[in-house]
Motif scaffolding. Sequence first.
Motif, PDB file in Angstrom:
ATOM      1  N   ASP A 190       0.937  -1.122   0.093  1.00 40.81           N
ATOM      2  CA  ASP A 190       0.262   0.053  -0.030  1.00 40.81           C
ATOM      3  C   ASP A 190       0.953   1.297   0.001  1.00 40.81           C
ATOM      4  N   ASP A 191       0.165   2.385  -0.371  1.00 43.05           N
ATOM      5  CA  ASP A 191       1.113   3.563  -0.349  1.00 43.05           C
ATOM      6  C   ASP A 191       1.131   4.686   0.838  1.00 43.05           C
ATOM      7  N   SER A 192       1.090   3.906   2.092  1.00 47.52           N
ATOM      8  CA  SER A 192       0.999   4.581   3.453  1.00 47.52           C
ATOM      9  C   SER A 192       2.116   5.502   3.521  1.00 47.52           C
ATOM     10  N   PHE A 193       2.066   6.614   4.465  1.00 47.70           N
ATOM     11  CA  PHE A 193       3.128   7.162   4.546  1.00 47.70           C
ATOM     12  C   PHE A 193       4.344   6.570   5.232  1.00 47.70           C
ATOM     13  N   PHE A 194       4.197   5.630   5.698  1.00 43.83           N
ATOM     14  CA  PHE A 194       5.333   4.866   6.323  1.00 43.83           C
ATOM     15  C   PHE A 194       6.059   4.001   5.407  1.00 43.83           C
ATOM     16  N   ASN A 195       5.300   3.450   4.587  1.00 42.42           N
ATOM     17  CA  ASN A 195       5.875   2.734   3.274  1.00 42.42           C
ATOM     18  C   ASN A 195       6.692   3.852   2.276  1.00 42.42           C
ATOM     19  N   GLY A 196       5.808   4.991   2.172  1.00 43.34           N
ATOM     20  CA  GLY A 196       6.593   5.961   1.519  1.00 43.34           C
ATOM     21  C   GLY A 196       8.020   6.390   2.021  1.00 43.34           C
ATOM     22  N   ARG A 197       8.053   6.621   3.291  1.00 43.73           N
ATOM     23  CA  ARG A 197       9.270   6.791   3.730  1.00 43.73           C
ATOM     24  C   ARG A 197      10.350   5.947   3.482  1.00 43.73           C
ATOM     25  N   SER A 198       9.708   4.521   3.680  1.00 45.90           N
ATOM     26  CA  SER A 198      10.765   3.142   3.445  1.00 45.90           C
ATOM     27  C   SER A 198      11.271   3.160   1.971  1.00 45.90           C
ATOM     28  N   LEU A 199      10.436   3.794   1.000  1.00 47.19           N
ATOM     29  CA  LEU A 199      10.701   3.652  -0.266  1.00 47.19           C
ATOM     30  C   LEU A 199      11.861   4.785  -0.831  1.00 47.19           C
ATOM     31  N   ASP A 200      11.780   6.003   0.031  1.00 48.11           N
ATOM     32  CA  ASP A 200      12.798   7.116  -0.153  1.00 48.11           C
ATOM     33  C   ASP A 200      14.015   6.443   0.410  1.00 48.11           C
ATOM     34  N   VAL A 201      14.127   5.731   1.351  1.00 44.51           N
ATOM     35  CA  VAL A 201      15.213   4.888   1.757  1.00 44.51           C
ATOM     36  C   VAL A 201      15.973   4.238   0.615  1.00 44.51           C
ATOM     37  N   PHE A 202      15.077   3.341   0.091  1.00 44.47           N
ATOM     38  CA  PHE A 202      15.454   2.524  -0.979  1.00 44.47           C
ATOM     39  C   PHE A 202      16.215   3.335  -2.097  1.00 44.47           C
ATOM     40  N   ILE A 203      15.190   4.157  -2.580  1.00 45.28           N
ATOM     41  CA  ILE A 203      15.860   5.327  -3.511  1.00 45.28           C
ATOM     42  C   ILE A 203      17.166   5.786  -3.067  1.00 45.28           C
ATOM     43  N   THR A 204      17.599   6.274  -1.895  1.00 49.39           N
ATOM     44  CA  THR A 204      18.955   6.748  -1.496  1.00 49.39           C
ATOM     45  C   THR A 204      19.932   5.398  -1.423  1.00 49.39           C
ATOM     46  N   ARG A 205      19.457   4.339  -1.142  1.00 51.82           N
ATOM     47  CA  ARG A 205      20.545   3.235  -1.374  1.00 51.82           C
ATOM     48  C   ARG A 205      20.863   2.958  -2.838  1.00 51.82           C
ATOM     49  N   LEU A 206      19.979   3.084  -3.768  1.00 47.72           N
ATOM     50  CA  LEU A 206      20.302   2.731  -5.293  1.00 47.72           C
ATOM     51  C   LEU A 206      21.257   3.937  -5.687  1.00 47.72           C
ATOM     52  N   ARG A 207      20.739   5.093  -5.213  1.00 45.95           N
ATOM     53  CA  ARG A 207      21.604   6.102  -5.615  1.00 45.95           C
ATOM     54  C   ARG A 207      23.157   5.991  -5.393  1.00 45.95           C
ATOM     55  N   ARG A 208      23.289   5.539  -3.907  1.00 42.24           N
ATOM     56  CA  ARG A 208      24.591   5.350  -3.566  1.00 42.24           C
ATOM     57  C   ARG A 208      25.296   4.126  -4.459  1.00 42.24           C
ATOM     58  N   TYR A 209      24.679   3.157  -4.971  1.00 44.71           N
ATOM     59  CA  TYR A 209      25.182   2.002  -5.315  1.00 44.71           C
ATOM     60  C   TYR A 209      25.557   2.396  -6.923  1.00 44.71           C
ATOM     61  N   LEU A 210      24.986   3.533  -7.427  1.00 49.24           N
ATOM     62  CA  LEU A 210      25.041   3.702  -8.877  1.00 49.24           C
ATOM     63  C   LEU A 210      25.999   5.219  -8.878  1.00 49.24           C
ATOM     64  N   LYS A 211      26.463   5.541  -7.665  1.00 51.91           N
ATOM     65  CA  LYS A 211      27.143   6.914  -7.775  1.00 51.91           C
ATOM     66  C   LYS A 211      28.593   7.032  -8.680  1.00 51.91           C
ATOM     67  N   ASP A 212      29.136   5.878  -9.078  1.00 53.50           N
ATOM     68  CA  ASP A 212      30.435   5.846  -9.564  1.00 53.50           C
ATOM     69  C   ASP A 212      30.271   6.102 -10.954  1.00 53.50           C
ATOM     70  N   ASP A 213      29.082   6.195 -11.777  1.00 57.95           N
ATOM     71  CA  ASP A 213      28.763   6.615 -12.955  1.00 57.95           C
ATOM     72  C   ASP A 213      27.911   7.739 -13.068  1.00 57.95           C
ATOM     73  N   PRO A 214      28.582   8.961 -13.383  1.00 57.46           N
ATOM     74  CA  PRO A 214      27.886  10.107 -13.155  1.00 57.46           C
ATOM     75  C   PRO A 214      26.830  10.294 -14.305  1.00 57.46           C
ATOM     76  N   GLN A 215      26.938   9.316 -15.469  1.00 58.30           N
ATOM     77  CA  GLN A 215      25.859   9.584 -16.399  1.00 58.30           C
ATOM     78  C   GLN A 215      24.384   8.754 -16.051  1.00 58.30           C
ATOM     79  N   VAL A 216      24.456   8.051 -14.866  1.00 59.49           N
ATOM     80  CA  VAL A 216      23.304   7.458 -14.365  1.00 59.49           C
ATOM     81  C   VAL A 216      22.972   8.164 -13.173  1.00 59.49           C
ATOM     82  N   GLN A 217      21.416   8.482 -13.323  1.00 62.99           N
ATOM     83  CA  GLN A 217      21.047   9.309 -12.188  1.00 62.99           C
ATOM     84  C   GLN A 217      19.679   8.768 -11.956  1.00 62.99           C
TER      85      GLN A 217
END
Length: 230
Positions: A190-217
């Motif tokens: 579901d798209d509750s507030f708490f799950n939304g915050r969890s999704l934001d954390v996962f997006i942050t993690r993926l950005r960190r994994y992909l940070k070594d290629d500046p062409q990927v955002q």
Amino acid sequence: MATVLLIEDELALGMIVRDSLEVRGFTVQYATDGAEGLALFHEQKPDIVVADVMMPTMDGFSLAETIRQTDDEIPIMFLTARSQTADVVKGFELGGNDYLKKPFSLDELIVRINALLKRRQLPRPTEPAPTPSPLLTIGRYQFDPPKQKLTLDGREELLSHREAELLRRLYEQRNQVLERTVVLQELWGDDSFFNGRSLDVFITRLRRYLKDDPQVQIVNIRGIGYKLIV
């Protein structure tokens, strides 16, 4: 009925909560510090963890962070008197699913536990059978969805199931908007507030994994979702 791992160092409160849960049919495993709670988690495989934040030996945040290294599915609820926004955000960033401030009513606690358990039991969307297609190329990265592995210049990063599923969806919609509500419904239930915050954390993690290629955002599309730009 579900098994609750309750970790609370304030013995009087812990006994009250344990008895209230058992009266309502829950099986309760009770620990009075984080280290004991972690041992019970590995031994008993509970359905949900309810943990105080400020505990001896291992605090609730450290406990959650350790659990999330091997299990990103079990619901974790924090009980705490710490109410500053920074503490709440930290709790979600470390893998918490809910955050209940002391003092709290037992009825509210039980409602929240049932909501987290119900969310976990929602059927997952049927996934198509895997095909022997080549690895997915994301800029300089190679992504292997079935093995949940991201590789760059021989360096491998093993992703959790949910991280891999989120990255796969971003890739399939690359250079287009992936709607936030769709992801939350498919991966979190579901798209509750708490799950939304969890999704934001996962997006942050993926950005960190992909940070070594500046062409990927991965960029935020405010109010709508995310876009993987390759």
